[in-house]
Design an enzyme around this catalytic site. Structure first.
Site, mmCIF file in Angstrom:
data_model
loop_
_atom_site.group_PDB
_atom_site.id
_atom_site.type_symbol
_atom_site.label_atom_id
_atom_site.label_comp_id
_atom_site.label_asym_id
_atom_site.label_seq_id
_atom_site.Cartn_x
_atom_site.Cartn_y
_atom_site.Cartn_z
ATOM 1 N N ARG A 181 25.924 -12.359 51.079
ATOM 2 C CA ARG A 181 26.519 -12.085 49.761
ATOM 3 C C ARG A 181 25.668 -12.685 48.644
ATOM 4 O O ARG A 181 25.518 -12.087 47.581
ATOM 5 C CB ARG A 181 27.937 -12.650 49.684
ATOM 6 C CG ARG A 181 29.024 -11.664 50.072
ATOM 7 C CD ARG A 181 28.978 -11.325 51.513
ATOM 8 N NE ARG A 181 29.850 -10.211 51.869
ATOM 9 C CZ ARG A 181 29.758 -9.597 53.049
ATOM 10 N NH1 ARG A 181 28.827 -9.967 53.924
ATOM 11 N NH2 ARG A 181 30.552 -8.600 53.346
ATOM 12 N N ASP A 224 45.526 -10.957 42.135
ATOM 13 C CA ASP A 224 44.397 -11.251 43.024
ATOM 14 C C ASP A 224 43.353 -11.996 42.199
ATOM 15 O O ASP A 224 43.342 -11.904 40.967
ATOM 16 C CB ASP A 224 43.802 -9.968 43.606
ATOM 17 C CG ASP A 224 43.090 -10.216 44.933
ATOM 18 O OD1 ASP A 224 43.696 -9.973 45.996
ATOM 19 O OD2 ASP A 224 41.926 -10.678 44.914
#
Length: 283
Positions: free
Chosen positions: A41, A152
């Site tokens: 990532r 979220d």
């Protein structure tokens, strides 16, 4: 031309700094067995920014006055697959046992408000599923003030959730009668009916931000499934304590099947309702 990060191994020391920064700001804990996942990532972000070193990117995340790059990194770290009616046995327990009992008590008091918090809603399948359940389980849903907070930490998935458009993979477990009733199909995409969206308020919330969490009050139910597995005990204890304050007396907390309150917090009452163990605040 050599790609940024190509052939370079993220040192254990620098990996520790990255995951420590993520932990400090989000409560999410990454152990050593996640090093490859985290490095990939990071490499993706290096390539996007044309940054040559892991350390340069770390310094950018840590000291930048803007949180935009850190937020983008977190978005990439926290993408999770979900789908409608995930963990159906638990949802059935919620619908047929817990919700039914709560509704019965509320009707006795003349209280026609139901508030649910989907505390890690990802791309929206969970809160929309809960909205469908409310419509189906309440005898006169229009008589009720229904409010679902869907939050979220990942702004990318929240954007997709607000759009409310899904492919077949996401809706594969939706009963056909619900698929016809609550979705429209166009160009192989299933879109949630606007009428179902009205009860849902999407918000970006970091569960470690107690101030943001404290704004959510009066919840009858909180769903936080398969999230605490990414936290350590200290973060879990903090989140569970904040959830307790968000719930009404007698309110219910639903966790993932591999998660438990017992070892972390003694504040909740554990009880069997139907065929599941559920956690509630004390009345």
């Amino acid at each position: 031309m050599k790609e940024p990060g190509d052939g370079v191994i993220l040192s254990d020391e620098l990996f520790g700094k990255f995951v420590s920064l993520v932990y400090q700001r989000t409560g999410i804990s990454y152990e050593n067995n996640k090093k490859y996942y985290v490095q990939k990532r990071i490499e993706k972000q290096l390539e996007r920014l044309q940054v040559d070193s892991f350390n340069e990117y770390y310094l950018l995340l840590k000291f930048s006055e803007s949180t935009s790059e850190f937020d983008r990194f977190i978005n990439d770290l926290t993408i999770n697959e979900t789908y409608f009616f995930r963990d159906f046995p638990q949802l059935r327990n919620f619908a047929e046992d817990v919700l039914r009992a709560v509704v019965k008590e509320k009707e006795k008091k003349g209280d026609y408000k139901i508030k649910i918090w989907s505390a890690a809603c990802s791309t929206g399948e969970e809160p929309y599923t809960l909205a469908i359940i409310l419509q189906e389980m309440l005898d006169e849903p229009d008589k009720w003030d229904l409010h679902i907070v869907a939050s979220d930490i990942n702004s990318d998935v929240l954007h997709r959730a607000k759009i409310g458009q899904y492919d077949y993979r996401s809706v594969r477990d939706v009963p056909s009668v619900y698929l016809e009733k609550y979705f429209t199909l166009k160009n192989e995409k299933y879109s949630i009916l606007h009428s179902l969206r009205r009860s849902i308020n999407f918000r970006k919330i970091n569960l470690m931000d107690s101030e943001a969490v404290s704004d959510i009050t009066g919840c009858d139910f909180i769903f936080c499934r398969n999230v605490l597995i990414y936290f350590d005990d200290r973060s879990r204890e903090k989140v569970l304590g904040d959830f307790y304050n968000c719930l009404n007396p007698g309110g219910f907390l639903f966790l993932g099947h591999s998660e438990s309150v017992g070892r972390i917090s003694s504040a909740y009452k554990s009880q069997r309702i139907g065929d599941s163990i559920v956690y509630s605040t004390h009345k």
